[in-house]
Design a protein around this motif. Structure first.
Motif, PDB file in Angstrom:
ATOM      1  N   MET A 119       0.811  -1.212   0.000  1.00 50.50           N
ATOM      2  CA  MET A 119       0.000   0.000   0.000  1.00 50.50           C
ATOM      3  C   MET A 119       0.848   1.268   0.000  1.00 50.50           C
ATOM      4  O   MET A 119       0.315   2.370  -0.040  1.00 50.50           O
ATOM      5  N   ASP A 120       2.173   1.108   0.020  1.00 52.78           N
ATOM      6  CA  ASP A 120       3.114   2.228   0.023  1.00 52.78           C
ATOM      7  C   ASP A 120       2.825   3.185   1.174  1.00 52.78           C
ATOM      8  O   ASP A 120       2.733   4.396   1.005  1.00 52.78           O
ATOM      9  N   LYS A 121       2.704   2.619   2.380  1.00 56.44           N
ATOM     10  CA  LYS A 121       2.443   3.408   3.582  1.00 56.44           C
ATOM     11  C   LYS A 121       3.498   3.096   4.641  1.00 56.44           C
ATOM     12  O   LYS A 121       3.249   2.384   5.621  1.00 56.44           O
ATOM     13  N   PRO A 122       4.715   3.601   4.440  1.00 60.25           N
ATOM     14  CA  PRO A 122       5.777   3.365   5.424  1.00 60.25           C
ATOM     15  C   PRO A 122       5.490   4.064   6.742  1.00 60.25           C
ATOM     16  O   PRO A 122       4.700   5.010   6.806  1.00 60.25           O
ATOM     17  N   THR A 123       6.156   3.601   7.793  1.00 59.77           N
ATOM     18  CA  THR A 123       5.907   4.136   9.137  1.00 59.77           C
ATOM     19  C   THR A 123       6.928   5.222   9.446  1.00 59.77           C
ATOM     20  O   THR A 123       7.864   5.025  10.237  1.00 59.77           O
ATOM     21  N   PHE A 171      -2.140   9.230  14.530  1.00 71.17           N
ATOM     22  CA  PHE A 171      -1.574   9.952  13.395  1.00 71.17           C
ATOM     23  C   PHE A 171      -2.532   9.850  12.208  1.00 71.17           C
ATOM     24  O   PHE A 171      -3.297   8.893  12.095  1.00 71.17           O
ATOM     25  N   TYR A 172      -2.470  10.829  11.326  1.00 67.81           N
ATOM     26  CA  TYR A 172      -3.213  10.743  10.052  1.00 67.81           C
ATOM     27  C   TYR A 172      -2.235  10.881   8.893  1.00 67.81           C
ATOM     28  O   TYR A 172      -1.141  11.447   9.024  1.00 67.81           O
ATOM     29  N   GLY A 173      -2.632  10.363   7.749  1.00 65.75           N
ATOM     30  CA  GLY A 173      -1.759  10.339   6.599  1.00 65.75           C
ATOM     31  C   GLY A 173      -1.719  11.665   5.859  1.00 65.75           C
ATOM     32  O   GLY A 173      -2.755  12.232   5.534  1.00 65.75           O
ATOM     33  N   ASP A 174      -0.508  12.136   5.582  1.00 69.20           N
ATOM     34  CA  ASP A 174      -0.312  13.330   4.767  1.00 69.20           C
ATOM     35  C   ASP A 174      -0.067  12.872   3.336  1.00 69.20           C
ATOM     36  O   ASP A 174       0.996  12.334   3.011  1.00 69.20           O
ATOM     37  N   GLU A 175      -1.070  13.076   2.475  1.00 68.73           N
ATOM     38  CA  GLU A 175      -1.000  12.625   1.087  1.00 68.73           C
ATOM     39  C   GLU A 175      -0.806  13.786   0.115  1.00 68.73           C
ATOM     40  O   GLU A 175      -1.054  13.647  -1.079  1.00 68.73           O
ATOM     41  N   THR A 176      -0.344  14.932   0.610  1.00 72.36           N
ATOM     42  CA  THR A 176      -0.172  16.096  -0.255  1.00 72.36           C
ATOM     43  C   THR A 176       0.949  15.889  -1.270  1.00 72.36           C
ATOM     44  O   THR A 176       0.917  16.455  -2.355  1.00 72.36           O
ATOM     45  N   ASN A 177       1.950  15.090  -0.911  1.00 71.32           N
ATOM     46  CA  ASN A 177       3.022  14.752  -1.843  1.00 71.32           C
ATOM     47  C   ASN A 177       2.877  13.283  -2.210  1.00 71.32           C
ATOM     48  O   ASN A 177       3.210  12.409  -1.412  1.00 71.32           O
ATOM     49  N   PRO A 178       2.379  12.966  -3.420  1.00 74.50           N
ATOM     50  CA  PRO A 178       2.120  11.567  -3.770  1.00 74.50           C
ATOM     51  C   PRO A 178       3.368  10.704  -3.817  1.00 74.50           C
ATOM     52  O   PRO A 178       3.278   9.480  -3.751  1.00 74.50           O
ATOM     53  N   ASP A 179       4.549  11.328  -3.915  1.00 71.48           N
ATOM     54  CA  ASP A 179       5.795  10.564  -3.991  1.00 71.48           C
ATOM     55  C   ASP A 179       6.488  10.420  -2.645  1.00 71.48           C
ATOM     56  O   ASP A 179       7.517   9.754  -2.541  1.00 71.48           O
ATOM     57  N   TRP A 183       3.261  10.495   7.984  1.00 67.55           N
ATOM     58  CA  TRP A 183       2.235  10.524   9.015  1.00 67.55           C
ATOM     59  C   TRP A 183       2.395  11.785   9.858  1.00 67.55           C
ATOM     60  O   TRP A 183       3.510  12.182  10.191  1.00 67.55           O
ATOM     61  N   ILE A 184       1.257  12.407  10.222  1.00 72.18           N
ATOM     62  CA  ILE A 184       1.243  13.607  11.049  1.00 72.18           C
ATOM     63  C   ILE A 184       0.425  13.321  12.301  1.00 72.18           C
ATOM     64  O   ILE A 184      -0.694  12.802  12.217  1.00 72.18           O
ATOM     65  N   HIS A 209      -9.683   8.615   5.256  1.00 68.69           N
ATOM     66  CA  HIS A 209      -8.479   8.129   4.578  1.00 68.69           C
ATOM     67  C   HIS A 209      -7.571   7.430   5.582  1.00 68.69           C
ATOM     68  O   HIS A 209      -8.048   6.625   6.367  1.00 68.69           O
ATOM     69  N   TRP A 210      -6.268   7.722   5.601  1.00 66.35           N
ATOM     70  CA  TRP A 210      -5.327   6.935   6.388  1.00 66.35           C
ATOM     71  C   TRP A 210      -5.176   7.479   7.808  1.00 66.35           C
ATOM     72  O   TRP A 210      -4.923   8.659   8.012  1.00 66.35           O
ATOM     73  N   ILE A 211      -5.343   6.560   8.779  1.00 68.65           N
ATOM     74  CA  ILE A 211      -5.187   6.867  10.202  1.00 68.65           C
ATOM     75  C   ILE A 211      -4.324   5.754  10.802  1.00 68.65           C
ATOM     76  O   ILE A 211      -4.439   4.588  10.414  1.00 68.65           O
ATOM     77  N   ASN A 212      -3.478   6.110  11.760  1.00 71.07           N
ATOM     78  CA  ASN A 212      -2.497   5.145  12.247  1.00 71.07           C
ATOM     79  C   ASN A 212      -2.301   5.285  13.755  1.00 71.07           C
ATOM     80  O   ASN A 212      -2.225   6.393  14.271  1.00 71.07           O
ATOM     81  N   CYS A 213      -2.239   4.142  14.449  1.00 68.19           N
ATOM     82  CA  CYS A 213      -1.782   4.113  15.833  1.00 68.19           C
ATOM     83  C   CYS A 213      -0.271   3.902  15.811  1.00 68.19           C
ATOM     84  O   CYS A 213       0.211   2.875  15.325  1.00 68.19           O
TER      85      CYS A 213
END
Length: 327
Positions: A119-123, A171-179, A183-184, A209-213
């Motif tokens: 999913m290209d969602k590194p920590t 944390f929530y996902g910052d997707e403003t830069n697609p490359d 996480w914020i 959208h993306w949320i992370n513990c």
């Protein structure tokens, strides 16, 4: 033809076939590609480049559930193990118009490190290493149009994990830069709760959208290292992705392409951790996979860059996915 010529011909043929066999899994240019493999690195990656085709092909399929938005609370239990509770009249359109009726919810829980790669969602949060308790994706649509939460509405999220870690923050996902996903951390009014009886995390979110513990992995900043990979010249930022997967931590770091050095390089990392460097590439119609175990900072001055050599081999997309499922 005399015996010496026959013997020479046979030996030359055998050598040629042996060389071909050794290279059968290595990258071979497509027919007609007279200039050889593409070795160009790019300062800007566009959507049509092979690396983005690779990312799309690795994405996990998400099966949507449906529920009704009305004056009642709606509870959705996803097939991936996450429960979302939506308050009455919870969603609006992008322009703020209230929505009622049937909507579709794509809800996914990602806990396996190989799935984080897919999913290209590194920590990582602004280049700082995170330890994850689980990544959750939530998207609500109606008529093919994406919805958002109504003002002052929060969705309740719950999923199980073992063991629970009291250090977790939201944390929530910052997707403003697609490359370069990051996480914020939510502000301090949002926190992660713990349900010990069901071994579950529970939290509220005013974002979709993306949320992370997660929590930050704190380490002695005087003892750190950057990991870089050394690859054949045809593995570039236009066709390849590279990740560092930590063996005993739920943490995945993406190595980003550096145009100047023509290498993929990590953010600064703690030394002494066991990890696996994973490289996946799409070149032409073929996929390539390489992986190598390491200990961060092993046998290096702590201020040095740790370079790991890999020689990926040709695999099917199914083979790549099967390997990632083992991480």
């Amino acid at each position: 033809m005399n015996k010496k010529n026959i013997l020479f011909t046979l030996l030359a043929t055998a050598f040629f076939l042996s060389s071909c066999q050794k290279d059968i899994d290595r990258f071979v240019p497509d027919p007609g590609q007279n200039s050889g493999p593409d070795t160009q690195w790019y300062s800007t990656i566009n959507d049509s480049m092979q690396v983005n085709v690779l990312r799309r092909n690795l994405l996990m399929e998400n099966h949507p559930d449906s529920f009704e938005i009305n004056s009642n609370t709606a509870v959705v239990n996803s097939s991936t193990g996450v429960t979302c509770t939506f308050p009455p009249n919870s969603c609006v359109t992008e322009t703020g118009v209230a929505v009622t009726g049937k909507v579709y919810a794509e809800i996914m829980l990602v806990k396996k490190k190989g799935d984080m790669i897919r999913m290209d969602k590194p920590t990582v949060s602004t280049d700082r290493m995170l330890i994850s308790g689980g990544e959750v994706f939530i998207r609500i649509t109606q008529g093919g149009h994406e919805l958002r939460l109504a003002p002052n509405v929060k969705v309740e999220v719950k999923f199980s994990d073992t063991p629970l870690d009291p250090n977790m923050k939201l944390f929530y996902g910052d997707e403003t830069n697609p490359d370069r996903f990051s996480w914020i951390q939510f502000d301090t009014s949002f926190h992660v709760g713990f349900l010990t009886q069901s071994s579950s995390y529970q939290f509220s979110s005013n974002k979709l959208h993306w949320i992370n513990c997660d929590y930050f992995y704190n380490f002695n900043t005087s003892q750190q290292v950057r990991v870089a990979d050394s690859l054949p010249v045809n593995y570039t930022n236009a066709n390849t992705v590279s990740y560092l997967v930590f063996n005993t931590l739920r943490s995945v770091i993406r190595l980003y392409g550096d145009v100047n050095t023509k290498r993929f390089i990590s953010t600064t990392l703690p030394i002494g951790l066991q990890a696996t460097l994973v490289v996946v590439s799409k070149q032409g119609n073929d996929y390539y996979l390489g992986h190598e175990g390491l200990v961060t900072g092993a046998q290096l001055n702590i201020s040095s860059e740790q370079v790991v050599k890999l020689s990926p081999v040709k695999k099917s997309l199914a083979d790549v996915e099967a390997y990632l499922s083992t991480l």
